[in-house]
Design an enzyme around this catalytic site. Structure first.
Site, short mmCIF file in Angstrom:
data_model
loop_
_atom_site.label_atom_id
_atom_site.label_comp_id
_atom_site.label_asym_id
_atom_site.label_seq_id
_atom_site.Cartn_x
_atom_site.Cartn_y
_atom_site.Cartn_z
N LYS A 34 64.11 3.81 -29.14
CA LYS A 34 64.79 3.90 -27.84
C LYS A 34 63.87 4.57 -26.82
CE LYS A 34 66.90 8.20 -29.44
NZ LYS A 34 68.11 8.81 -30.03
N TYR A 255 51.19 25.75 -4.61
CA TYR A 255 52.45 26.02 -3.89
C TYR A 255 53.05 27.36 -4.31
CZ TYR A 255 52.54 21.12 -2.44
OH TYR A 255 52.25 19.91 -1.88
#
Ligand SMILES: *Cc1c(COP(=O)(O)O)cnc(C)c1O
Length: 358
Positions: A34, A255
């Protein structure tokens, strides 16, 4: 071309699948692929396992269709079963196996007109409290399933373990006992084990096991990584140094300036970020391999870039090779720095990272 990619060693996946089989020699092992085979490329992984695995498992219909459209012929189990009535007949015709975990899926089977009987797995609730029927409902639905002409006469009884990655936890044994009692009463085949249970809970091995994460070569045990011995990571995430700057004491990176240089330092910028699936939560100090040596991540991870402290790495230059996780740096270790699991990092790779299959 951006120098960022994930190399996938398909042979390692085949060898890891064989490790799962050797740990559970009496079981058939359905390969769980999956979420694009946990980020490794579902079609390529299914292709390399096609001659080994008796069947594949995915979460839902569209994931199975993708395999069929690519020419994969083995049965494909839909772990969540049908979502809509019109999926049932198509699932039967395409050789998909359907999980049934609620009444509405039985109703959909009753109403479906298909040319082929569909193979059904019945999911029982034994402790996970996610999907599954309680014993009484399961009795009633099983009886009804067995009366339907378009359902195979053998129904696989299935459950999912909640705590298999903690081998000391008594919940696993309780769940195994509950489901075994049910399956034996109805003389039906059984499926319980995921990767962690295949590796440490032999009492959970049954006709069918469902290995996922271990196929990709990492230990499913966050706390006991050595249990993964014999497994080999299939994915290596690589990028390069695309910028280098010299910092003076007191200068900061990225940042929010969450990291500040104490002395003089050499900071490298790597062409990968959270837009690729590298975890934004990875803190200062998360290991990154530069020229094969561990360097600490510094500053906040950006969307397209991250920074590493190269001060102690001799010879690191523009274009230098960087491994974010893989053969030489466990994805589980990176995940534990970022407060998550390797499952999330692998499955969270984004579509902009090219997969290079070998
Ligand atoms: C994902 C999944 C698995 C595989 O689990 P791993 O821990 O990756 O081995 C098995 N069974 C079900 C129902 C799943 O959803």
């Amino acid at each position: 071309m951006r120098p960022t990619s994930a190399t996938i060693r398909l042979k390692a996946i085949r060898d890891n699948y064989r490790v799962a089989c050797s740990l559970a020699p009496g079981s058939s092992n359905i390969a769980v692929i999956k979420a694009n085979a946990y980020g490794h490329g579902a079609v390529e992984v299914a292709t390399v396992l096609q001659d080994e695995a008796p069947a594949f498992a995915v979460a839902f219909f569209e994931e199975a269709v993708q395999l069929r459209d690519a020419g994969i012929e083995k049965p494909v189990l839909l772990l969540q079963g049908s979502m809509e009535a019109d999926e049932v007949a198509e699932a039967a015709d395409r050789g998909f196996w359907l999980m049934v975990h609620k009444q509405i899926q039985l109703d959909q089977l009753c109403a479906a007109k298909s040319d082929h009987p569909v193979r059904v797995w019945l999911k029982l609730e034994t402790g996970m409290h996610r999907l599954g029927l309680d014993v009484q409902e399961a009795e009633r639905i099983l009886e009804r399933l067995l009366s339907l002409e378009n359902v195979c006469s053998e129904v696989v009884i299935c459950t999912q373990l909640a705590c298999a990655d903690d081998p000391e936890n008594p919940v696993t044994n309780q769940q195994v006992n509950r489901i075994r009692t049910f399956a034996e009463r109805h003389r039906m085949p059984l499926s319980i084990a995921n990767s962690a249970a295949i590796m440490t809970a032999p009492e959970s091995h049954a006709q069918w096991n469902r290995p996922g994460y271990m196929l990709y070569g990492n230990s499913p045990f966050a706390k006991m990584q050595s249990v993964g011995d014999g497994l080999r990571p299939a994915m290596t995430m690589r990028s390069q140094l695309i910028g280098i700057q010299e910092l003076s004491p007191g200068e900061s990176v990225g940042y929010g300036h969450v990291w500040t240089s104490e002395g003089r330092s050499r900071i490298g910028t790597v062409a990968i970020g959270y837009g690729d699936g590298y975890p934004r939560h990875a803190p200062n100090g998360t290991p990154v391999l530069v020229n094969g040596r561990r360097a600490p991540l510094v500053g906040r991870v950006s969307m397209d870039m991250l920074s590493v402290d190269l001060t102690a790495i001799e010879g690191a230059q523009l274009g230098g090779e960087v491994e974010l996780w893989g053969e030489n740096l466990s994805v589980n270790e990176v995940a534990s720095f970022a407060g998550t699991s390797g499952y999330e990092l692998l499955a969270g790779l984004t579509g902009r990272v090219p997969l290079v299959h070998q």
